[in-house]
Design a protein around this motif. Sequence first.
Motif, short mmCIF file in Angstrom:
data_model
loop_
_atom_site.label_atom_id
_atom_site.label_comp_id
_atom_site.label_asym_id
_atom_site.label_seq_id
_atom_site.Cartn_x
_atom_site.Cartn_y
_atom_site.Cartn_z
N MET A 1 -30.91 -6.23 19.01
CA MET A 1 -30.87 -7.68 18.82
C MET A 1 -32.10 -8.36 19.41
O MET A 1 -32.49 -9.45 18.98
CB MET A 1 -29.59 -8.25 19.45
CG MET A 1 -29.34 -9.71 19.15
SD MET A 1 -29.06 -10.00 17.38
CE MET A 1 -29.40 -11.75 17.27
N TYR B 1 -28.44 -16.09 21.78
CA TYR B 1 -28.84 -14.81 22.38
C TYR B 1 -30.09 -14.97 23.23
O TYR B 1 -30.20 -14.40 24.32
CB TYR B 1 -29.07 -13.78 21.28
CG TYR B 1 -29.47 -12.42 21.82
CD1 TYR B 1 -28.52 -11.53 22.30
CD2 TYR B 1 -30.81 -12.03 21.85
CE1 TYR B 1 -28.89 -10.29 22.80
CE2 TYR B 1 -31.19 -10.80 22.35
CZ TYR B 1 -30.22 -9.93 22.82
OH TYR B 1 -30.59 -8.71 23.33
N ASN C 1 -28.51 -15.84 17.09
CA ASN C 1 -29.69 -15.40 17.80
C ASN C 1 -30.28 -16.48 18.72
O ASN C 1 -30.93 -16.15 19.72
CB ASN C 1 -30.76 -14.88 16.84
CG ASN C 1 -31.30 -15.93 15.90
OD1 ASN C 1 -30.66 -16.95 15.65
ND2 ASN C 1 -32.49 -15.68 15.36
N ARG D 1 -34.58 -9.66 17.06
CA ARG D 1 -34.15 -10.72 16.16
C ARG D 1 -34.42 -12.12 16.71
O ARG D 1 -33.98 -13.11 16.15
CB ARG D 1 -32.65 -10.58 15.83
CG ARG D 1 -32.26 -9.23 15.25
CD ARG D 1 -33.07 -8.87 14.02
NE ARG D 1 -32.89 -9.85 12.95
CZ ARG D 1 -33.70 -9.97 11.91
NH1 ARG D 1 -34.77 -9.20 11.80
NH2 ARG D 1 -33.45 -10.87 10.98
N ILE D 2 -35.13 -12.18 17.83
CA ILE D 2 -35.58 -13.48 18.35
C ILE D 2 -37.10 -13.45 18.50
O ILE D 2 -37.69 -12.40 18.72
CB ILE D 2 -34.92 -13.83 19.70
CG1 ILE D 2 -35.28 -12.79 20.77
CG2 ILE D 2 -33.41 -13.96 19.55
CD1 ILE D 2 -34.88 -13.19 22.17
#
Length: 278
Positions: free
Chosen positions: A191, A249, A246, A194-195
């Motif tokens: 993850m 996140y 995200n 994904r930023i």
Amino acid sequence: MNIENIIKCVKQQQPLIHAITNYVTANDVANTILAIGASPIMADEVLEVEDITSMAQGLDINLGTINEKRFLAIQKAGIIANQKHIPILLDPVGIGASRLRQQYVKELLEHIHFDVIRGNISEIKALYQNSPTKGVDAQNIDTITNDNIEQVVCFVKEVAKAYHCIIAVSSAIDIVADENKAYIIYNGHAMMSRITGSGCMLSGLCTAFMSVNQDNMLDAVALAFICNGIAGEKAYEKMKNNHSGNASYRNDLIDAIYLMTIEDIKECARYEMDAIDA
């Protein structure tokens, strides 16, 4: 690795980190530096970088949104840092994406010694072999796996020897190495890719750790990677439990760094050492 001592140095000394980073992620980098207990200052005006760099304990150079004016500031800051023995980290973001970035990095390496060069594996290959990259992201073909880890470790040590510095590589499996030994780090979560800016944030974290642990810089940078990876895992668990996305996140990642304890690190750290000769 003396985890307690490395963390204690950061928390107690609260080093000032001069970050010449890209404008896409500057806020997140600053907040990550604050989260670990250090202090950021973001200055890229060539007329003041001498003053700013001179008072800092570490210099974080990021080429993410490079232009000629910023390059001149980076070059001047790097020279000042070398003169004053201030540790420098180079994050050659997207180096293989354009000839301009390649030329800028070549000029920097000719005039400045970097203590750490941190990037994804495609950026490190582009730095050393002039190979192209997929924008600022690592190419799938370059992914580090258990099947190719020995080969990649040898390559990273070779690059470290060539540039007389620590090479810190972000991938599915992270590698932090000098020419003699390497940390192979298994913490982190997919993850994190994904930023925007997770790598930039990591560079700020590494600079904070290494700035006050110059006698054991390899351990300090490896621990920064471990802490960042653990934070990525904890942030994902929170994201999953809250059914969030995200953007949340990213905030949870910074929160996890802020809330991390020595016990968290000891319990969750997953790494090994490698002494394969380059």
